[in-house]
Motif scaffolding. Structure first.
Motif, mmCIF file in Angstrom:
data_model
loop_
_atom_site.group_PDB
_atom_site.id
_atom_site.type_symbol
_atom_site.label_atom_id
_atom_site.label_comp_id
_atom_site.label_asym_id
_atom_site.label_seq_id
_atom_site.Cartn_x
_atom_site.Cartn_y
_atom_site.Cartn_z
ATOM 1 N N ASN A 190 76.149 -35.641 5.082
ATOM 2 C CA ASN A 190 75.205 -36.191 4.067
ATOM 3 C C ASN A 190 73.795 -36.692 4.566
ATOM 4 O O ASN A 190 72.775 -36.394 3.953
ATOM 5 C CB ASN A 190 75.872 -37.463 3.277
ATOM 6 N N LEU A 193 71.766 -33.644 4.979
ATOM 7 C CA LEU A 193 71.309 -32.878 3.740
ATOM 8 C C LEU A 193 70.041 -33.746 3.197
ATOM 9 O O LEU A 193 69.021 -33.008 2.653
ATOM 10 C CB LEU A 193 72.403 -32.875 2.788
ATOM 11 N N SER A 207 61.833 -40.469 -5.480
ATOM 12 C CA SER A 207 62.301 -40.839 -6.900
ATOM 13 C C SER A 207 63.802 -40.643 -7.293
ATOM 14 O O SER A 207 64.090 -41.173 -8.365
ATOM 15 C CB SER A 207 61.440 -39.850 -7.779
ATOM 16 N N LEU A 208 64.451 -39.907 -6.679
ATOM 17 C CA LEU A 208 65.856 -39.857 -6.523
ATOM 18 C C LEU A 208 66.669 -41.241 -6.012
ATOM 19 O O LEU A 208 67.875 -41.093 -6.041
ATOM 20 C CB LEU A 208 66.511 -38.773 -5.777
ATOM 21 N N GLY A 209 65.855 -42.005 -5.539
ATOM 22 C CA GLY A 209 66.468 -43.308 -4.993
ATOM 23 C C GLY A 209 66.707 -43.488 -3.508
ATOM 24 O O GLY A 209 67.466 -44.352 -3.360
ATOM 25 N N TYR A 210 66.275 -42.737 -2.668
ATOM 26 C CA TYR A 210 66.559 -42.764 -1.231
ATOM 27 C C TYR A 210 65.484 -43.515 -0.573
ATOM 28 O O TYR A 210 64.140 -43.461 -0.973
ATOM 29 C CB TYR A 210 66.452 -41.120 -0.642
ATOM 30 N N SER C 77 65.331 -45.926 -9.481
ATOM 31 C CA SER C 77 66.517 -45.022 -9.684
ATOM 32 C C SER C 77 67.690 -45.650 -9.359
ATOM 33 O O SER C 77 68.913 -44.980 -9.952
ATOM 34 C CB SER C 77 65.848 -43.745 -9.043
ATOM 35 N N ARG C 78 68.106 -46.450 -8.588
ATOM 36 C CA ARG C 78 69.361 -47.195 -8.075
ATOM 37 C C ARG C 78 69.619 -48.018 -9.491
ATOM 38 O O ARG C 78 71.125 -48.261 -9.605
ATOM 39 C CB ARG C 78 69.128 -48.076 -6.771
ATOM 40 N N GLU C 98 73.170 -28.095 -3.675
ATOM 41 C CA GLU C 98 72.819 -29.351 -2.803
ATOM 42 C C GLU C 98 71.704 -30.103 -3.438
ATOM 43 O O GLU C 98 71.767 -31.613 -3.175
ATOM 44 C CB GLU C 98 72.003 -28.520 -1.610
ATOM 45 N N GLN C 101 73.771 -32.395 -5.534
ATOM 46 C CA GLN C 101 74.344 -33.291 -4.755
ATOM 47 C C GLN C 101 73.698 -34.404 -4.338
ATOM 48 O O GLN C 101 73.853 -35.654 -4.212
ATOM 49 C CB GLN C 101 74.937 -32.643 -3.579
ATOM 50 N N LEU C 102 72.092 -34.132 -3.848
ATOM 51 C CA LEU C 102 71.171 -35.179 -3.535
ATOM 52 C C LEU C 102 70.751 -36.000 -4.660
ATOM 53 O O LEU C 102 70.551 -37.090 -4.631
ATOM 54 C CB LEU C 102 69.977 -34.386 -3.003
ATOM 55 N N ALA C 103 71.232 -35.564 -6.007
ATOM 56 C CA ALA C 103 70.708 -36.443 -7.100
ATOM 57 C C ALA C 103 71.746 -37.518 -7.320
ATOM 58 O O ALA C 103 71.810 -38.274 -8.179
ATOM 59 C CB ALA C 103 70.440 -35.573 -8.306
ATOM 60 N N THR C 104 73.054 -37.077 -6.737
ATOM 61 C CA THR C 104 74.183 -38.122 -7.421
ATOM 62 C C THR C 104 73.949 -39.402 -6.539
ATOM 63 O O THR C 104 73.668 -39.580 -5.264
ATOM 64 C CB THR C 104 75.554 -37.379 -6.999
ATOM 65 N N THR C 107 76.086 -39.507 -2.986
ATOM 66 C CA THR C 107 75.354 -38.966 -1.739
ATOM 67 C C THR C 107 74.427 -40.263 -1.255
ATOM 68 O O THR C 107 74.374 -40.581 -0.011
ATOM 69 C CB THR C 107 74.473 -38.046 -2.341
ATOM 70 N N ARG C 108 73.905 -41.006 -2.282
ATOM 71 C CA ARG C 108 72.982 -42.071 -1.990
ATOM 72 C C ARG C 108 73.798 -43.214 -1.274
ATOM 73 O O ARG C 108 73.789 -43.694 -0.166
ATOM 74 C CB ARG C 108 72.510 -42.560 -3.408
ATOM 75 N N ASN C 110 76.561 -42.937 0.517
ATOM 76 C CA ASN C 110 77.185 -42.318 1.643
ATOM 77 C C ASN C 110 75.945 -41.818 2.543
ATOM 78 O O ASN C 110 75.992 -40.924 3.613
ATOM 79 C CB ASN C 110 78.060 -41.146 1.490
ATOM 80 N N PHE C 124 82.134 -34.230 -5.150
ATOM 81 C CA PHE C 124 80.926 -33.739 -5.341
ATOM 82 C C PHE C 124 81.229 -32.556 -6.366
ATOM 83 O O PHE C 124 80.447 -32.233 -7.387
ATOM 84 C CB PHE C 124 80.174 -33.197 -4.273
ATOM 85 N N MET C 160 69.809 -32.402 -12.555
ATOM 86 C CA MET C 160 69.647 -33.530 -11.388
ATOM 87 C C MET C 160 69.619 -34.979 -12.080
ATOM 88 O O MET C 160 70.205 -35.884 -11.456
ATOM 89 C CB MET C 160 68.521 -33.455 -10.504
#
Lengths: 315, 307, 247
Positions: A190, A193, A207-210, C77-78, C98, C101-104, C107-108, C110, C124, C160
């Protein structure tokens, strides 16, 4: 595919077997060459983690090689010549621990600042910090300043004798395999990725929250630690440790290996290191001015030949 | 504190500062306008020193050598732009870095082939070799003063060129809007090559000025280039004004740090500890300063407004 | 139903230009609220303020009754707000799955899982499958994004946003750059989503807006000059003169 996989396997097997055969028939030179190759390849694997997979162009990774080497040299120096008793040791595990802590810490502290910036700023700042490490070691007379540090001992590790060139090689080779495997594992996780997402489109990942900064920092520290470990091997291999190891042209060579081999591939750094070491050997045996053809080749690679050796293989 | 020593060290710091500015201003100009990272800029500085050295011996005059070296360096810069930089403009910075890293290896080895491994000293004419007496016990070497004057002149000349001339206007316009300038019917490629040549000449001047003090040597370019990077990072990449302020700041901090840090440390630690730690800290001082500034201003002191 | 988003007296200036002027807006949970207005009215600026990419000069933004005015984008976004972009913004070098997956969320959560393979996790599959079916991209699941058409990229962005489990989606001109057929598909897609998700939609395509929206607000020069049901807005004379040009 099958062909490529067996080709890669063949390369690894030859890298393991040929040097030992050469050594047995009296050409120990090739064993040393292969050891150096493996050590440089480990550093390139470490750099590839951030440069290839994370898109962070660090021009300062030789600093970690140097830090790792001094993590062997300085305790060994005190063990040999006294002073700083708490540091004096020739215990290999302690050397490795110091190398990991110091290179991780250096990566963390410089990364805190470097990673606030992007692009050219990042390239130049990583370069500047590695130069800082260079001047730091140049300024310490106790450890030989410019002249470097000669240690007449190697790290002591139970059941392993690094004074034996074959064992030194085997340790380097298996470390290389281990780190190639580890980086492969990380990049498929993960976290990996997310790292490739950041390389591709950092703003979107935010913006996806990372927490992009934190992910980059962690990758940066990982990468520094891998190079620091390579430094431990390098220090043991040469038993001569000098600021020259941190010179920025060393960092440039590491980048050359990663890029020539093909960024963001498992075998790329190894291919790059093989080509670099062979080129260096062949060219420098022809002329002491081997930097001239090497520089021209580098320019040619940049101008005409992008994607590296791995891209040729995957076509 | 010894004020005579302080004054002399301040002058030395200024001298280092203006030299750094001459190298850094070219870098920042080339980056700010052409978006090109030139690692080989330090090698041009080195070429300036070597060419000037050879010409000094050939012409038997440092002054004429400098005058003749200027166009030579400018032409080298121009050629460098055409052959290496131009094909790489459209590429990313990584390619710039690798390509110019290759160029460093090439230029340095060629210099090694031509001038040999040892450095070349440049003798100064008598009228530059003296001292200027300021008071009873303060004497300043004429040439060092000249370096500062020439450096400052070049700095103001460059600021004038960029801000108040037609060429400068085009350069600024070209940096912010390439298509617009091209649409005005101006040959942007030549304009860029001229910028490159100006940048190279400035670095060359720095090399010519320092050579009589330190001699022309192979490693000199690679030693100064990183410090020049620190200058432009601190100043804000692309800003000539920022490069000027940062160069003087770094010149002074580096020089004063090396000479006075141990005295400073002795105020709060033992003499032995101070003498051991001062060299280590002062060797890192400019990098630490860079780190400090960047943690507050990640884009440097004077980030240029141009995109 | 309760307000999911409430904006009070929002102001934002860039230099001398007023982008948002004393703006008030509430969005009910479950509704599709559209914002229309001429170019330069400050629509995207409004979205960016809601999402936390830029902060307002004054005023407050409440999300589910929590003041989120100064909460930065990655935390927003969280919290459950997500947006799409006027200019498609996806990870081009990765595959469709992918990207999803990054948008879920998973993933965040983990994201510091360094050694477990990412492409092998059952949770996923369901999510990716669900989101791609919603937008009609399931056939492209393993394709690299670089090979998708513009229209498919727009759909991917929506997928996404869905994958993020956001309670509030901010869609910034999802029809931008689409051809007539693709626009129809997008309208159908948004119709399907409507009711499942609260959506704040910015759109230029008037037919789309009037077909989709439960509520419409008209933004002119940073100010909301009218809010109401589509029919009310259509008849509002002030709106017509300011923007619709007398439909």
């Amino acid at each position: 595919m099958q062909f490529i996989r067996s080709f890669k396997f063949l390369i690894l097997v030859s890298l393991l077997v040929l040097p030992i055969i050469f050594n047995q028939i009296g050409m120990s030179f090739y064993l040393d060459l292969a050891t150096r190759l493996c050590i440089l390849a480990i550093a390139a694997v470490g750099l590839n983690l951030i440069l290839g997979y994370g898109g962070m162009i660090s021009f300062g990774h030789a600093a970690y090689l140097g830090l790792g080497a001094y993590a062997v040299g300085i305790p060994a120096h005190h063990w040999l010549y006294g002073g700083l008793d708490f540091l004096a040791t020739n215990n290999g595990f302690i050397h490795i621990t110091i190398a990991i802590v110091i290179s991780g810490l250096f990566a963390f502290l410089t990364g805190l600042i470097c990673l606030k910036t992007k692009g050219v700023y990042f390239i130049m700042i990583t370069m500047a910090f590695s130069q800082m490490a260079y001047y730091l070691f140049v300024s310490i007379e106790e450890y030989g300043s410019d002249d470097g540090l000669v240690i007449n001992t190697r790290s002591q590790i139970p059941l392993i004798n690094l004074d034996d060139p074959i064992q030194m090689f085997l340790v380097s080779f298996s470390s290389l395999i281990f780190f190639m495997w580890l980086v492969q594992l990380i990049t498929k996780s993960n976290f990996g990725l997310i790292l490739s997402g950041i390389k591709d489109n950092e703003a979107r990942m935010v913006s996806l929250g990372y927490n992009v900064y934190l992910h980059k920092l962690i990758a940066f520290v990982f990468s520094g630690i891998i190079c620091g470990f390579a430094g431990v091997l390098l220090g043991n291999f040469t038993t001569f440790i000098s600021p020259e190891m941190i010179d920025w042209s060393r960092s440039g060579e590491l980048m050359f290996m990663v890029i020539l081999g093909g960024v963001a591939t498992v075998m790329g750094p190894l291919f790059g290191a093989i080509v670099f070491v062979i080129l260096e050997e062949v060219l420098s045996s022809i002329t002491i001015y081997w930097h001239l053809p090497f520089g021209l080749l580098l320019i040619a690679v940049v101008l005409f030949f992008r994607g590296g050796l791995s891209s040729l293989l995957s076509k | 504190m010894d004020y005579t020593l302080l004054l002399i060290q301040v002058l030395n710091g200024l001298q280092l500062g203006v030299l750094l500015f001459l190298v850094a201003s070219g870098l920042t100009l080339i980056f700010g306008i052409l978006d090109f990272v030139n690692l080989a800029h330090g090698s041009i500085y080195m070429l300036g020193a070597f060419i000037c050295a050879s010409l000094t011996y050939a012409l038997d005059s440092y002054l004429f050598a400098v005058i003749l070296s200027l166009p030579v360096i400018a032409i080298i810069g121009y050629a460098f732009e055409i052959f290496l930089a131009r094909p790489l403009y459209a590429r990313d910075h990584l390619d710039h870095v690798l390509g110019t890293f290759g160029a460093i290896l090439v230029i340095d080895t060629i210099a090694h082939l031509i001038w040999g491994p040892a450095g070349i000293a440049i003798p100064l004419p008598n009228y530059l070799d003296g001292q200027i007496t300021i008071s009873e016990n303060i004497e300043i070497p004429t040439f060092r003063l000249l370096i500062i004057v020439v450096g400052l002149t070049a700095a103001f000349g460059l600021l004038w060129l960029v801000n108040f001339t037609k060429l400068g206007m085009l350069i600024r316009a070209g940096a912010s809007n390439r298509t617009m300038v091209a649409a005005l019917g101006i040959d942007i490629r030549t304009l860029f090559a001229i910028v490159f040549a100006i940048g190279a000449t400035l670095a060359g001047i720095a090399g010519m000025l320092i050579a009589p003090i330190t001699e022309a040597s192979l490693g000199m370019g690679n030693n100064i280039i990183i410090t020049a990077f620190v200058v432009i990072i601190v100043g804000g990449i692309g800003s000539v004004k920022g490069a000027f302020v940062a160069a003087l700041l770094i010149g002074l901090i580096d020089t004063l740090g090396r000479s006075f840090l141990d005295d400073l440390f002795k105020l709060f630690m033992s003499t032995g500890a101070a003498e051991n730690s001062a060299p280590a800290i002062s060797s890192m001082s400019i990098y630490l300063m860079m780190a400090l500034i960047l943690s507050f201003k990640p884009k440097g002191l004077f980030p240029p407004r141009l995109g | 139903m309760a307000d999911i988003l409430e904006i009070k007296n929002l102001n934002k200036q860039f230099g001398g230009v007023i982008a948002t002027k004393d703006l008030n807006l509430s969005i009910l949970e479950g509704e599709l609220h559209a914002i229309i207005g001429p170019n330069g009215a400050g629509k995207t600026t409004l979205i960016s303020q809601i999402f936390g990419q830029i902060f307002p000069d004054s005023g407050q933004i409440f999300f589910q009754d929590t003041n989120v005015t100064k909460v930065s984008e990655y935390k927003k976004s969280r919290l459950g707000i997500n947006r799409t972009f006027q200019i498609t913004s996806v990870m081009k070098s990765l595959t469709v799955s992918e990207n999803i997956q990054l948008a879920t969320d998973t993933t965040r959560e983990n994201s510091f899982n360094f050694f477990k393979a990412s492409n092998n996790q059952y949770t996923f599959f369901k999510k990716i499958d669900f989101c791609l079916r919603q937008v009609g991209l399931i056939e492209a699941i393993n394709q690299p994004v670089a090979s998708l058409s513009h229209g498919d990229c727009r759909k991917l962005e929506i997928a996404m946003a869905l994958a993020s489990d956001a309670q509030l989606l901010l869609l910034d001109e999802p029809m931008a750059g689409l051809g007539p057929t693709e626009t129809k598909e997008m309208i159908a897609l948004l119709k399907r989503l409507k009711g499942q998700q609260t959506i704040l939609l910015i759109e230029h395509d008037m037919d789309a807006v009037f077909a989709l929206a439960d509520q419409i607000s008209v933004l002119v020069s940073g100010e909301i000059i009218a809010t109401g049901k589509p029919n009310t807005i259509r008849r509002d004379s002030e709106v017509q003169s300011a923007y619709l040009g007398g439909i």
